[in-house]
Structures are given as structure tokens and as C-alpha cells.
Design a protein around this motif. Sequence first.
Motif: not given
Ligand code: NDP
Length: 414
Positions: A34, A38, A62, A123, A149, A227, A231
Amino acid sequence: MAAGAGQGETMALAGPHSAKATSANPPQRLTVLGATGSIGASTLDLVARSGSAFEVFAVTAHANVEALAACARSCGAERAVIGDATLYKALKDALSGTSIAAAAGEEALIEAASVPVDCTIAAIVGAAGLKPALAAVRTGRRLGLANKECLVSAGDVFMREVARAGCELIPVDSEHSAAFQVLKDAAPESIERIVLTASGGPFRDWPIERIAIASRADALNHPNWSMGSKISVDSATMMNKGLELIEALHLFPVATHQLGMLVHPQSIVHCLVSFVDGSVLAQMAEPDMRTPIALALSWPQRMAAPTKRLDLAEIAQLTFQAADEVRFPAIRIARAAMERGGTAPAVLNAANEIAVAAFLDGRLRVPDIAVMVEETLGMADREGLLAEAVGLEAIISCDQEARRLCREIVAGRT
Ligand code: NDP
């Protein structure tokens, strides 16, 4: 305390992480699942600022080919993996002229996560991150877990694998990172209560009538944290705090009645732990995810993070209030799913993912999200879907069935 995480270790004196790898102190190899999100960007920002202390093996995304190729180039990753299998050629083209290996598809994500590295940051957003995160767990190395999740859907299975593989699990979610630090070396029987704080999100002070007509932009306008969109919506409905209670239940040796939440608008105190002697320990930091990510990368040492330093005189006031379950029914619904246990949290999570996506697409309003999730849980119960969470396959099929049910309910609504 997270299983296997730093137990029995002595906290090293605070100091910057080695900015220069040496033969005695080789670079830490890292995979970022990921990487285009963010958390992924914050992780790679820390890596870029850490000299040669880290070496990136794989970065994944993704569908965002351009962002993935750009981050793979800038961090010098060995491999870039795009989850959407149809985007292989686009990724390959975007990486032309580099020696970065391209791969695509879910199996390629899992395969990249299976390659042992010193630390994997999980992430990916949503239950889509479960299998890659489990693959990283099975390497028996360190996992910095942002993807809550995973634990909500499959916490028992996940934690069993963590213990079996000897994985060093370090929570990245800020409240859980706080609890992890506070609970270091604490005997389980000394813990009375863990209270997670919540900013209250963008609708913290909004009346129910105004929340009912809030726009997508309103929901994404988080006051304290920057974020990803899913989320951010979870924070707006406060489902995020419900998911975090379930996450904490799996990470720490407490029962459901020992978990609570408090709204704390300044987002400075991230978690409070009460002990049986009446002491309450808390962790504080400015709201910047680079602090908990740095902890996951460097624990039990501490590496430098370029965050704003906490100035309590400037902040002047830290306030706390009870969460309002009337305006934010997602809290009650998540707590009920946590208490029910078994596959109920997996259904909760799957339905929430579908409902949030429908909200982001403009098909639902904010209050509909909790309604859709509760209706899906009710229907899943009537269909006998809420059962013991026996194994990964059972949880995944339950997750898929819950998504189907929720899509039907959303379609009926819209
Ligand atoms: P983002 O939406 O900013 O990023 C998500 C990442 O996951 C991207 O790299 C995206 O790729 C990838 N992704 C999305 N869908 C898929 C899929 N089906 N298969 C593979 N990769 C996938 O999310 P965040 O960084 O905000 O959050 C990530 C995790 O961290 C979440 O579970 C969130 O709850 C947790 N979290 C986040 C915080 C934050 O401050 N952001 C704080 C605490 C926890 P692409 O860019 O290509 O879509």
C-alpha cells in the motif's frame, strides 16, 4: 501487548536511528504494502530521510500505476507490484529504463509479501490487505500493521498465525501504538482498562440534522489527520473507533468490557491505560502518523521523525468528552459486533467497506452508512452467517457473502 512484540526487551535510550548503514549495522530491508497511500507515503518519507538505514525490497499498490512507478523509482525498490492484474503492461512501461522488476495481480502481491525482509509495513486499505499481511506474518519477521481491517475481520486467525510464525507485530494505528508503548512489560492482570481517544472527526460538534445532509467533501475534511478516503469517512461516522476497539481486543490482553473510548478533540493523547493501582499512563504526540510508523520501523530503539514537537503551553488545553452514540450509531453497532464475536466483526467490516464506497460514489448519505451496516448484520444473523470464526477460508467466504448482502441492501435503498 502485541504477541511477540518486543516482550522482555529493555527500552534503548532514545536516539536517532542509524542514518548510515555499516557492515556492523546493515540496512534494514523493507516492504511497503500500500505504498501509494497515506501511510505508505509517510513510511517512504521516513525512509528517504534516513540515509542508507533502509533498503526497499518491494512497494505495492492497487491501480495507481503512475504513483507506484514514481515511488518505486524514488525509493530504489527492487520490485513494484500492482494488484490489478490488467495493469501489468502499464506498470512495466512506467518502469522502463530501470532495473525495478514489475509484477501484477493478487498472487504477485502475496508472493512479494512472502519474501522475508526485516520489516513489512502493511498499509493496504480494507480486507483486501488480509492475505498479503498474513503472507508477511508467515515470514516470521517484523510487521508494522496499519491495516486495522485485517484484525477486525480475522483477528483470531491472524493472531494465531503471528504466534505460530514468531512474527514481531508492532501496531501502527496511533492509539494502538500508544497502548503498545504504555503496556510494555505490563503484566496482563495489572491492566484495568484501555481507553482509545478519538478526535470526533469532522462532525464532532455537528447536530444530527446537519450530519444527515453532509457532503462527501465534508466527510473527508478531517480536522486533525490527513488520511486516505476510506478511513476519513470511518472517522466521520466514528466507525473507525469501533473498528479500533476490535483491533485492540486482538492486540492486547483485555476483555471487551475493559475497552473504552473518549473523544479528545486535540488528538494529542492517543490512548490511556488504567492499572489496578489507580495509575493511568498515556502516550502523547502531535497527530502525525510518522511518529507511530517510526516506532514500528525502529522499535525497541527510536529513530528521528520530522514531526512538529509537542508544545503543551501552546496547546494550553486538552479536553475529553464521552462519545455520542446517538449522533454516531456506528460506535454502538461495532461494539455489539465485537461483543457477539465470531464472524460478526468480519460482517461489520465488509458491510462498512461496501457502504463507505457507496457513500464515496454519491449513492448514500452519511447516516445511511451505519444503517446499511446494521441491516447487513441483521440479515447475516437471520441467514446463519454469524458463527464461530473457524478459519481463514470461512472468514473470507463470510466477508464475501456480507458484501453481497450489503450491496443488495444499498441497491434497495438507492
Ligand atoms: P489510502 O487509501 O491512502 O491507501 C491505500 C493503499 O492501499 C494504496 O496504496 C492503494 O493503492 C492500496 N490498495 C487499495 N485497495 C487495494 C487492493 N484491493 N489491493 C491492494 N492494494 C490496495 O489508505 P491509508 O494509507 O489512509 O490507510 C491504509 C490503512 O492504514 C487502512 O487500513 C487504514 O485504516 C490504516 N490507517 C491509516 C491511517 C492514516 O493516517 N492514513 C491511520 C491509522 C490506520 P492505490 O493507490 O493504487 O489505490
